[in-house]
Write an enzyme that holds these catalytic residues in place. Structure first.
Site, short mmCIF file in Angstrom:
data_model
loop_
_atom_site.label_atom_id
_atom_site.label_comp_id
_atom_site.label_asym_id
_atom_site.label_seq_id
_atom_site.Cartn_x
_atom_site.Cartn_y
_atom_site.Cartn_z
N ARG A 104 43.86 31.16 47.70
CA ARG A 104 44.51 30.40 46.63
C ARG A 104 45.89 29.94 47.11
O ARG A 104 46.52 30.61 47.94
CB ARG A 104 44.67 31.26 45.37
CG ARG A 104 43.37 31.46 44.58
CD ARG A 104 42.89 30.20 43.90
NE ARG A 104 41.64 30.37 43.17
CZ ARG A 104 40.44 30.04 43.63
NH1 ARG A 104 40.30 29.54 44.83
NH2 ARG A 104 39.36 30.20 42.89
N HIS A 163 40.69 21.30 48.08
CA HIS A 163 39.93 22.41 47.48
C HIS A 163 38.41 22.16 47.52
O HIS A 163 37.75 22.07 46.47
CB HIS A 163 40.40 22.65 46.03
CG HIS A 163 40.08 24.04 45.55
ND1 HIS A 163 40.90 24.76 44.72
CD2 HIS A 163 39.01 24.85 45.79
CE1 HIS A 163 40.35 25.94 44.47
NE2 HIS A 163 39.21 26.02 45.12
P1 NDP Z 1 35.55 39.55 46.52
O1 NDP Z 1 36.01 40.08 45.21
O2 NDP Z 1 34.09 39.67 46.87
O3 NDP Z 1 36.36 40.24 47.71
C1 NDP Z 1 37.73 40.41 47.66
C2 NDP Z 1 38.20 41.08 48.95
O4 NDP Z 1 39.62 41.08 48.96
C3 NDP Z 1 37.77 42.55 49.07
O5 NDP Z 1 37.44 42.85 50.40
C4 NDP Z 1 39.03 43.30 48.66
O6 NDP Z 1 39.20 44.57 49.26
C5 NDP Z 1 40.10 42.38 49.20
N1 NDP Z 1 41.38 42.63 48.51
C6 NDP Z 1 41.67 42.47 47.20
N2 NDP Z 1 42.95 42.82 46.94
C7 NDP Z 1 43.48 43.19 48.14
C8 NDP Z 1 44.74 43.65 48.54
N3 NDP Z 1 45.76 43.81 47.67
N4 NDP Z 1 44.94 43.94 49.84
C9 NDP Z 1 43.93 43.81 50.74
N5 NDP Z 1 42.69 43.41 50.42
C10 NDP Z 1 42.47 43.09 49.13
O7 NDP Z 1 35.99 38.03 46.58
P2 NDP Z 1 35.26 36.81 47.31
O8 NDP Z 1 35.13 37.14 48.75
O9 NDP Z 1 34.03 36.42 46.59
O10 NDP Z 1 36.31 35.63 47.08
C11 NDP Z 1 37.62 35.72 47.58
C12 NDP Z 1 38.43 34.51 47.13
O11 NDP Z 1 38.04 33.36 47.85
C13 NDP Z 1 38.24 34.09 45.67
O12 NDP Z 1 38.95 34.91 44.79
C14 NDP Z 1 38.78 32.67 45.70
O13 NDP Z 1 40.17 32.72 45.49
C15 NDP Z 1 38.50 32.23 47.13
N6 NDP Z 1 37.47 31.18 47.17
C16 NDP Z 1 37.88 29.91 47.54
C17 NDP Z 1 36.99 28.88 47.61
C18 NDP Z 1 37.42 27.54 48.05
O14 NDP Z 1 36.68 26.56 47.89
N7 NDP Z 1 38.60 27.39 48.63
C19 NDP Z 1 35.56 29.09 47.27
C20 NDP Z 1 35.23 30.45 46.92
C21 NDP Z 1 36.18 31.46 46.87
P3 NDP Z 1 38.22 45.82 48.94
O15 NDP Z 1 36.91 45.48 49.59
O16 NDP Z 1 38.88 46.96 49.56
O17 NDP Z 1 38.12 45.90 47.44
C1 OXD Z 2 35.91 29.29 43.85
C2 OXD Z 2 36.57 28.08 44.34
O1 OXD Z 2 36.61 30.26 43.55
O2 OXD Z 2 35.91 27.04 44.47
O3 OXD Z 2 34.66 29.32 43.78
O4 OXD Z 2 37.77 28.10 44.62
#
Ligand code: NDP
Ligand code: OXD
Length: 297
Positions: free
Chosen positions: A212, A260
């Site tokens: 983000r 995005h």
């Molecule tokens: P998940 O909820 O599956 O995974 C989140 C990961 O982040 C986990 O491994 C978690 O750790 C880690 N995490 C969370 N907080 C912290 C922290 N404080 N310090 C270190 N690690 C942390 O999310 P997704 O993988 O599905 O998605 C991630 C993000 O990708 C979304 O929230 C979105 O913002 C972005 N996204 C962007 C898109 C785009 O088009 N640009 C499309 C899709 C997603 P742990 O495993 O230890 O809990």
């Molecule tokens: C998502 C994105 O979170 O598109 O799926 O950013």
């Protein structure tokens, strides 16, 4: 018809789907599907039990202080999102290695000026966030022969990849050239991409942000680029979207900007998860991809 309504009705024609703001009876709404909703909308449905994000990210829901506490939050995780985001990151890595942006500029002025590409063996990619997206990115890069490390709060393993835990952030950064951010936006991760982080990266350092916009301290990125702490950046997400026309990122040759699009949710594929969750919510069973509202992801 609205593509989301169409996709949901194609999945189950018996459902009753209304598109905000044309909702006839607020009390009949028990399940909502949203993306970047304005505040004070979701609190006007007294029987709302579940709200699903249209995408994988839920920061727009977690930060909505008007969302009643009793409402459960879910999200959409589908194979095509993981596929797209991992392709996007691989493409960004290759563009950096092969100086694609420079050649686009050179072509404009008819200049033939070869630059040595960065060899794969000289690069390590570090992926922040090892969830659905991060894991998929790691797998795709490894399949293409890249050396990859991961970092997450728990440091949970992804196959044979070396993964670092929350308190090993510095060790992770010091071994990383290309830093990929795939974290969710939470109070803990807001502003995590700052100058201190960029300075710890090793040579050939490059940033790819698909998390983000608010993860990044924008002025720190500019400073890092100007002082060669970073060689460049590929950004898909921004603090303000669309990126304002006057924003300085537009004129920076070292910054690649995409609007995005790293992973776009396909309504037909997503509708299957949404309808399944709607049915699970009716029967009171555990939901798919339910978010921990306390943790924020
Ligand atoms: P998940 O909820 O599956 O995974 C989140 C990961 O982040 C986990 O491994 C978690 O750790 C880690 N995490 C969370 N907080 C912290 C922290 N404080 N310090 C270190 N690690 C942390 O999310 P997704 O993988 O599905 O998605 C991630 C993000 O990708 C979304 O929230 C979105 O913002 C972005 N996204 C962007 C898109 C785009 O088009 N640009 C499309 C899709 C997603 P742990 O495993 O230890 O809990
Ligand atoms: C998502 C994105 O979170 O598109 O799926 O950013």
């Amino acid at each position: 018809m609205n593509p989301w309504k169409e996709a949901i009705l194609e999945t189950d024609p018996d459902l009753d789907v209304e598109i905000w703001p044309r909702v006839e009876k607020n009390e009949r709404v028990t399940f909502a599907v949203v993306w970047n909703q304005p505040p004070n909308v979701l609190n006007s449905y007294p029987n709302l039990g579940v709200v699903s994000s249209l995408g994988a990210g839920v920061d727009h829901l977690i930060s909505d202080k008007t969302l009643p506490e009793k409402v459960k939050v879910t999200r959409v995780v589908i194979p095509s999102l993981k596929e797209q985001i991992s392709d996007y990151v691989l493409n960004a890595v290759m563009n950096y290695r092969f100086n694609t942006a420079t050649y686009v500029d050179q072509k404009r002025i008819g200049q033939w000026n070869p630059i040595d590409p960065i060899q794969k063996a000289d690069l390590t990619v570090g992926v922040m966030g090892l969830g659905e997206m991060g894991q998929s990115i790691i797998e795709r890069l490894q399949l293409n022969g890249y050396k990859v490390f991961g970092w997450s709060r728990s440091g949970s393993q992804v196959g044979n990849t070396v993964c670092y835990g929350g308190d090993q952030f510095d060790d992770f950064l010091r071994r990383t050239n290309i830093l990929v951010n795939a974290l969710p936006l939470t109070s803990e991760t807001n502003g995590i991409l700052d100058l201190e982080v960029f300075k710890k990266l090793t040579s050939h350092s490059y940033l790819i942000n698909v998390g983000r916009g608010a993860h990044l301290i924008e002025e720190d990125l500019i400073y890092a680029l100007d002082t060669d702490a970073l060689q460049g950046a590929c950004l898909d997400v921004f603090e303000e979207e669309p990126l304002p026309t006057h924003h300085s990122f537009w004129n920076r040759p070292k910054i690649m900007v995409t609007p995005h699009v790293a992973a776009i949710t396909d309504p037909k594929e997503a509708a299957k998860v949404i309808v399944e969750n709607y049915k699970l919510s009716l029967s009171g069973m555990s939901l798919m991809y339910e978010v921990d509202r306390g943790k924020g992801y």
